[in-house]
Design a protein around this motif. Structure first.
Motif, PDB file in Angstrom:
ATOM      1  N   GLU A 126       0.878  -1.079  -0.123  1.00 28.63           N
ATOM      2  CA  GLU A 126       0.076  -0.049   0.083  1.00 28.63           C
ATOM      3  C   GLU A 126       0.990   1.205  -0.078  1.00 28.63           C
ATOM      4  OE1 GLU A 126      -3.340   0.558  -0.218  1.00 28.63           O
ATOM      5  OE2 GLU A 126      -3.715  -1.716  -0.331  1.00 28.63           O
TER       6      GLU A 126
ATOM      7  N   LYS B 230       1.989   1.688  -3.505  1.00 25.02           N
ATOM      8  CA  LYS B 230       1.068   2.226  -4.341  1.00 25.02           C
ATOM      9  C   LYS B 230       0.698   3.919  -4.000  1.00 25.02           C
ATOM     10  CE  LYS B 230      -3.687   1.970  -3.236  1.00 25.02           C
ATOM     11  NZ  LYS B 230      -4.993   1.205  -2.930  1.00 25.02           N
ATOM     12  N   HIS B 231       0.782   4.507  -2.826  1.00 27.56           N
ATOM     13  CA  HIS B 231       0.641   5.837  -2.340  1.00 27.56           C
ATOM     14  C   HIS B 231       1.751   6.675  -3.093  1.00 27.56           C
ATOM     15  CE1 HIS B 231      -2.193   4.049   0.940  1.00 27.56           C
ATOM     16  NE2 HIS B 231      -2.735   4.327  -0.149  1.00 27.56           N
TER      17      HIS B 231
ATOM     18  N   LYS C  43       1.254   6.866  -6.643  1.00 28.88           N
ATOM     19  CA  LYS C  43       0.006   7.796  -6.841  1.00 28.88           C
ATOM     20  C   LYS C  43       0.748   9.214  -6.801  1.00 28.88           C
ATOM     21  CE  LYS C  43      -4.210   5.617  -6.827  1.00 28.88           C
ATOM     22  NZ  LYS C  43      -5.546   5.080  -5.780  1.00 28.88           N
TER      23      LYS C  43
ATOM     24  N   GLY D  44       5.994   0.898 -13.138  1.00 26.04           N
ATOM     25  CA  GLY D  44       4.204   0.190 -13.093  1.00 26.04           C
ATOM     26  C   GLY D  44       4.294  -1.066 -13.868  1.00 26.04           C
TER      27      GLY D  44
ATOM     28  N   CYS E 284       5.688  -3.821 -11.503  1.00 21.37           N
ATOM     29  CA  CYS E 284       4.716  -3.971 -10.501  1.00 21.37           C
ATOM     30  C   CYS E 284       3.943  -5.053 -10.930  1.00 21.37           C
ATOM     31  CB  CYS E 284       3.938  -2.825  -9.766  1.00 21.37           C
ATOM     32  SG  CYS E 284       5.032  -1.383  -9.224  1.00 21.37           S
TER      33      CYS E 284
END
Ligand code: HEC
Length: 150
Positions: A39, A42-43, A46, A136, A139
């Motif tokens: 997570e 991911k943050h 983003k 990306g 991942c």
């Protein structure tokens, strides 16, 4: 006398087995831990994507996000030890069956995030965008093989 002995024996056996359990891996703790790592990645990803969209005057943060992503990507492999493969996990059994290949996927991701740091150091937004796209992809490559959809 006899009963006392038996009681003592049971007591020490219980002690032994609880020690053994304490040494075993706490799968749920590892699952939670790696979900938080993921997570976190991911943050930061983003954050980079949102800054690159141009609505935030936060270009200087790109390097911090890139470094954070690189740091976190170096912890992925360690969060999937032997014995942490059961419970509320979306990790496929292949993680442990094909450990070398899984670690390779983690390594590819580390290399992509290292390239992202280099791009962020240059400050060139186009380079950063391209490097982020590569991150990306790496991942996703791992998720495709090793993560099941919940
Ligand atoms: C080496 C393989 C691998 C790489 C690389 C990888 N992931 Fe994951 N990811 C997984 C696995 C396996 C799970 C499922 C973990 C579990 O549920 O135990 C997962 C789960 C997740 C989750 C869900 C976490 C949750 O709350 O359940 C997110 C979000 C995520 N990954 C984001 C990322 C991002 C972003 C990257 C790239 C920066 C990345 N992952 C790179 C293997 C990987």
């Amino acid at each position: 006398m006899m009963i006392k002995k038996i009681l003592l024996m049971t007591a020490s056996l219980t002690l032994l087995s609880s020690n053994a359990i304490a040494e075993e891996i706490d799968a749920e703790a590892y699952i939670k831990y790696r979900e938080h790592l993921m997570e976190n990645a991911k943050h930061h990803a983003k954050g980079i994507a949102n800054i690159l969209k141009g609505k935030l005057q936060l270009k200087d943060n790109l390097l911090h996000h890139a470094r954070a992503l690189h740091e976190v990507s170096q912890m992925f492999s360690s969060a999937f030890p032997e014995g942490s493969d059961f419970g509320e996990t979306s990790a496929k059994s292949g993680v442990w069956e094909n450990k070398a290949d899984f670690n390779k996927a983690a390594k590819n991701n580390q290399q992509a995030t290292a390239a992202l740091v280099t791009a962020a150091e240059s400050g060139d937004l186009k380079n950063i965008g391209n490097a982020m796209a590569e991150v990306g992809k790496s991942c996703k490559a791992c998720h495709k093989e090793y993560r099941s959809k919940k």
